[in-house]
Design an enzyme around this catalytic site. Sequence first.
Site, PDB file in Angstrom:
ATOM      1  N   ARG B 338       0.835  -1.204   0.000  1.00 42.38           N
ATOM      2  CA  ARG B 338       0.000   0.000   0.000  1.00 42.38           C
ATOM      3  C   ARG B 338       0.868   1.251   0.000  1.00 42.38           C
ATOM      4  NH1 ARG B 338      -4.799  -1.770   4.310  1.00 42.38           N
ATOM      5  NH2 ARG B 338      -5.198  -3.782   3.312  1.00 42.38           N
ATOM      6  N   ARG B 353       1.416   1.397  10.405  1.00 38.72           N
ATOM      7  CA  ARG B 353       1.059   1.706   9.020  1.00 38.72           C
ATOM      8  C   ARG B 353       2.297   1.584   8.159  1.00 38.72           C
ATOM      9  NH1 ARG B 353      -3.576   3.583   7.398  1.00 38.72           N
ATOM     10  NH2 ARG B 353      -4.242   4.297   9.439  1.00 38.72           N
ATOM     11  N   GLU B 425      -7.068  -0.447  15.146  1.00 37.39           N
ATOM     12  CA  GLU B 425      -7.751  -1.436  14.311  1.00 37.39           C
ATOM     13  C   GLU B 425      -6.811  -2.599  13.988  1.00 37.39           C
ATOM     14  OE1 GLU B 425      -9.068   0.211  10.609  1.00 37.39           O
ATOM     15  OE2 GLU B 425      -9.581  -1.759   9.811  1.00 37.39           O
ATOM     16  N   SER B 428     -10.973  -6.328  10.116  1.00 36.48           N
ATOM     17  CA  SER B 428     -12.344  -5.941   9.815  1.00 36.48           C
ATOM     18  C   SER B 428     -12.992  -7.044   9.000  1.00 36.48           C
ATOM     19  CB  SER B 428     -12.377  -4.583   9.112  1.00 36.48           C
ATOM     20  OG  SER B 428     -12.207  -4.711   7.745  1.00 36.48           O
ATOM     21  N   ARG B 479       0.248  -5.506  12.766  1.00 36.45           N
ATOM     22  CA  ARG B 479      -0.573  -4.972  13.862  1.00 36.45           C
ATOM     23  C   ARG B 479      -0.712  -5.989  14.994  1.00 36.45           C
ATOM     24  NH1 ARG B 479      -4.878  -0.689  11.273  1.00 36.45           N
ATOM     25  NH2 ARG B 479      -3.308   0.359  10.015  1.00 36.45           N
TER      26      ARG B 479
END
Lengths: 514, 516
Positions: B338, B353, B425, B428, B479
Amino acid sequence: MSLHKLRLAAAVPLTISTFSSRLFLKPFPNTLTLGLFSRRLQQHKPLLVRAFSASATVQDIPATQTTVSSARPQWKASIDFKWIRDNKEAVEINIKNRNSNANLDVVLELYENMVNLQKEVERLREERNNVAKKMKGKLEPSERERLVEEGKSLKESLVSMEEDLVKLKDELQHVAQSIPNMTHPDVPVGGEDSSAIRKEVGCPREFHFQIKDHLQLGKDLDLIDFDSAAEVSGSKFFYLKNEAVLLEMALLNWTLSQVMKKGYTPLTTPEIVRSSIVEKCGFQPRGDNTQVYSIDGTDQCLIGTAEIPLGGIHMDSILLESALPLKYIAFSHCFRTEAGAAGAATKGLYRVHQFSKAEMFVICRPEDSEFFHHELIQIEEDLFTSLGLHFKTLDMATADLGAPAYRKFDIEAWMPGFGRFGEISSASNCTDYQSRRLGIRYRPSEPLQTGPKKGKANLPATKFVHTLNATACAVPRMMVCLLENNQQEDGSVVIPEPLRPFMGGIELIKPKLK
Amino acid sequence: MSLHKLRLAAAVPVTISTFSSRLFLKPFPNTLTLGLFSRRLQPRKPLLVRAFSASAAVQDIPANQTTVSSVARRPQWKASIDFKWIRDNKEAVEINIKNRNSNADLDAVLELYENMVNLQKEVERLREERNNVAKKMKGKLEPSERDRLVEEGKYLKESLVSLEEDLVKLKDELQHVAQSIPNMTHPDVPVGGEDSSAIRKEVGCPREFNFPIKDHLQLGKDLDLIDFDSAAEVSGSKFFYLKNEAVLLEMALLNWTLSQVMKKGYTPLTTPEIVRSSIVEKCGFQPRGDNTQVYSIDGTDQCLIGTAEIPLGGIHMDSILLESALPLKYIAFSHCFRTEAGAAGAATKGLYRVHQFSKAEMFVICRPEDSEFFHHELIQIEEDLFTSLGLHFKTLDMATADLGAPAYRKFDIEAWMPGFGRFGEISSASNCTDYQSRRLGIRYRPSEPLQTGPNKGKANLPATKFVHTLNATACAVPRMMVCLLENYQQEDGSVVIPEPLRPFMGGIELIKPKLK
């Protein structure tokens, strides 16, 4: 894994570089190269200096235009030109043996010009200083005017020559980077057929039934999906499914655990790197036939092997001798365009755009690289023997070595589907080829020079480390071997014992019930 | 993992699409859009036809020029959007667009759709008229009458060619504008912004530390586990090397996760990480533009995946599945890439990130009536995994404005990160209903005929229906590492490995400081 295919014989475009043809070298705008670095020394201003360069022809070009040369090489290899000059004959023979495009004559000529120009620049600086010194005293107005004129002219010449020197150094880099590493004296001279067998293990398994190749086994056992990947990504991409996923993980886990026992530090690496790192490791990231995927709009590209981020990890640093050797085993995904690849071996998993690999990398003192080269090939041989493969180790011949390798051992394993041996790994000693580009040095613990050195008082001079790389496990080719060699008459595939604990005890890949 | 950040609220550039502003839409060369599709019907030749388009204005442009330019800029694929349903549920769609803070312009879509339907009818009427003329000419005719018919037929043909071109363009524009309409929303989803998200579940409580704690970056340095500095030189900022036990921890996390999820009947996969850009678009991500999260490959139409959801969505693209084959449940391991363009703030430090990371992603393809069930199965799997690892976390039912365009409903899990002193987070789980399958062309054929009446063409086969797709993070490695390193640190600087992972990393129980 086909590393020599990925390598370039020459790091620069093919240049049958006579002095006139250098006009076509990229780093130089045509307007500047006309007659530049010609051997004929032009009398520029008789009073002053033998103009080594034809700088007169470029004096009209505004300074900004000449200084903004975006085409300059972004980095420089610390090539030992003196050594090359002093060993001209050996280097020449080596270039020929390795089937390299490097043009030694041009390199040496450019180097000589560079040295001369450097001397000239120094002489001019001194002259200018002398003029400046003279002007400090009391002078006749006419004499002062003459000196002012002379100083001005000297300054102009110096500016012009310094520019030429920068360009000459750039061109020397450009041309000299294509000179391959020297070659280990034991390496057989010749093409691929001349490679010497170092070792052979096992023998081809005899099958009493109609065998399948790994593609057929992959389909029948629902292990590999090339068709969906062709739609989603393109040809030569694939999904692994079911036990193949566990097999990949088991291969990597087992390999890591085995190699870590030999004192190698495990790593995962970035798979996007700056193009310059790729170049410094001896690969060519640009051009029509590049094996390297580039990222749009950046100077980054995807790695074709973890050797690249492993080479980069200690870039531009001076290591302590006591920290050596540094031994790494890295897991990464690898990405290759496989531009120009064709033939039977392009089918299935043998040649693909993306694959998983565990790669070993050693950074050591020059005197130890031969030892670690043997350690690396021994580790590979032990791994493949444990998996029950039939393979042979080759001492690759000179013409089959990539530019960075001083010596390269390839391992080729028996692939029943192809009915021939296929490369599954290679182990290269790159000596100081990569470290001279990546800037990886070490400082010996004991002073080697006895005489007092100016500047760094008691510190011994730094030296370039040696680097070595070797495939521990290129997953898709291991899968070709394991699936094809371990297939059973009922279509199932036996998992080699060492891998079973790493895939939840699975002993057999059985056809699925539909 | 921040999937909603990666998504676009709208798949197309913001277009406050009045009819005049459509002049700026890319697929149409300006020369062709002047007055095109205007609502005002221009009577061009009274005898013949109400010219729906102002094709007269473009008749001078050579034919090859119009076809070449329109083809080159046409959308490469089409979503099977149910325009009739949208028209018949205008109010609900309008409210949904508003609730989800979407840029979609429903009025423009409906207007274009109406125009398209009218134009289609007009084209059909013209075709019939041309056929009538052709039929008349078969008989014996006065020369003057024949001449008149030849003239009329010629003119009809010209008009038809022009109208058909307009129809193609109109359909393209309709696609372009309609693709930004977000999925509908589950009735239980709270309406509002991020603050409105409802807590579905909370597990554990923040660990109390009796010593000054380190964040994962400090732990990573002190234990020689993470090297950001070398990666910054070699690759750029936000890249990293994992070292020593961190490598084993990554492998253990992935192996353990796979083994747990496989027990629930999920098929393990590894996926391509380079895919065609169109697949990225069809999954609801935007591969181009200044703020894209997607790395593109130079000189090709390919890009790097930001999540395995993309190759998972693509694996059954353009196919009709048997109902008996459903559900298809996958757990895929991939690396994800990303650009993180525009990311800023404290959470950009360290592993939270990064540009490249490992992830195990679940993906389900099922019948529409089952997607709610599997959405709960997915979030339950996630909750079970994170509970087993001893994390303190909460599950959120994300509010409407926080949903990406594809999601009908999304559950996020946020875990306690002591270094940040807040929840972050970690996963999800989204139910995308038929949003992705209508773009990817994934249908199934029901086993039992649903329609009683005889269907023309396919005699006894029931009509195909679009499947529902769901995706959920099983393990986003970096994470998880933030959580594990920070929550399991000891006063002596060591880190305890959670029990379930130990068998997957050779029995290691503790990451201890190395002896230098």
